[in-house]
Design an enzyme around this catalytic site. Structure first.
Site: not given
Length: 309
Positions: A111, A207, A276
């Protein structure tokens, strides 16, 4: 030429936990720590992890001191992030690169932590896009086999299973695996810490979560226009959780990706569950060689070299 790889983690090793970005749920943190201890690790929590400053885990100075302090501590065998969130980018201009290089060890997260992966990877240091303490370890939602293969050297390198991936464009490619969270990669374009593809060829992993299809297209365009796709030989997307258009739409996310990347004559796949994700979080070593084979239903991604010493 191989990048520097850290020493493999072993049971009994001390893992340092930091929170370079968002504030941490302490209940989840405790559950995640318990899971790591059940796996045979000892844990050391940074001083700022339990703090809160606006939406981050402490001030920039406190988060920086935690991260660099854990690297400087030679008893700490690896550093794993408690969570992502936002705010890691503030650390980048303040990092002591000589310290990080001189006390190199496994670094794990995803992230917003993509910011830090970009810095380490620019130094040609292998890092790990994988589960975090107050999320996947707390929930038991991590892929143990890929963790062991990537960080403990106890299994064959990760390879996807039949049916895991969807082929968006046929082809075969091999190169150095790089990438991370799409929104962070796009935000890094034009800074001192952009995505830098390997000149000898890159397999790019991308992603994200809860981004509308038009925003996915916009960020892919930004990366392409900034030169971040130069030298890309293959591209594999994550689950792209929450990025699909509404059911009423007459197009799919796959349509958007194909259109956005129509000028790239490379194999493209979707569904590598790291970051995620919809299922167990796969640990991916960034900086090692990987292979992508896209042939309809026979689509496969695999790591082709060890990621730890």
């Amino acid at each position: 030429m191989s990048w520097a790889r850290p020493r493999a983690l072993r049971p009994g090793d001390l893992l340092g936990i930091c929170a370079p970005a968002g504030a941490v749920d302490l209940g989840r943190l405790r559950r995640g720590m318990e899971r790591l201890e059940q796996m045979g690790f000892r844990v050391k929590v940074g001083d700022a992890v339990a703090k809160r400053h606006i939406y981050t885990a402490g001030t920039v100075e406190e988060r920086l001191a935690d991260l660099q302090g854990l690297f400087a501590d030679d008893e700490v065998a690896g550093v794993i992030c408690a969570r992502g969130g936002a705010g890691a980018g503030w650390l980048l201009p303040r990092l002591d690169l000589d310290l990080l290089r001189g006390h190199f060890k496994p670094f794990i997260g995803y992230s917003d932590v993509t910011c830090l992966h970009l810095v380490f990877n620019a130094l040609e240091l292998v890092t790990f896009h994988g589960p975090m303490v107050a999320w996947e370890f707390a929930l038991g939602a991590f892929d143990e086999r890929s963790w062991n293969a990537a960080l403990q050297g106890g299994a064959a390198p990760y390879a996807s299973e039949p049916g895991d991936l969807v082929c968006l464009r046929d082809g075969e490619a091999e190169g150095r695996l790089l990438g991370g969270c799409l929104s962070i990669l796009a935000a890094a374009a034009g800074t001192r810490w952009p995505l830098r593809p390997d000149k000898e060829g890159t397999i790019l992993f991308i992603e994200d979560v809860d981004e509308k299809p038009h925003k996915v297209d916009r960020m892919l365009l930004q990366l392409r226009s900034s030169g971040a796709f130069d030298g890309i030989r293959g591209l594999v997307f994550g689950d792209m959780k929450g990025c699909n258009p509404p059911a009423s739409a007459d197009f799919t996310l796959e349509d958007v990706i194909r259109e956005s990347l129509s000028e790239l004559d490379i194999p493209i796949a979707l569904g590598l569950s790291s970051g995620h994700v919809n299922g167990p979080n796969v640990t991916l070593p960034l900086g090692v060689r990987a292979r992508l084979l896209c042939h309809g239903e026979e689509t496969r991604f695999e790591i082709v070299e060890a990621s730890v010493e």
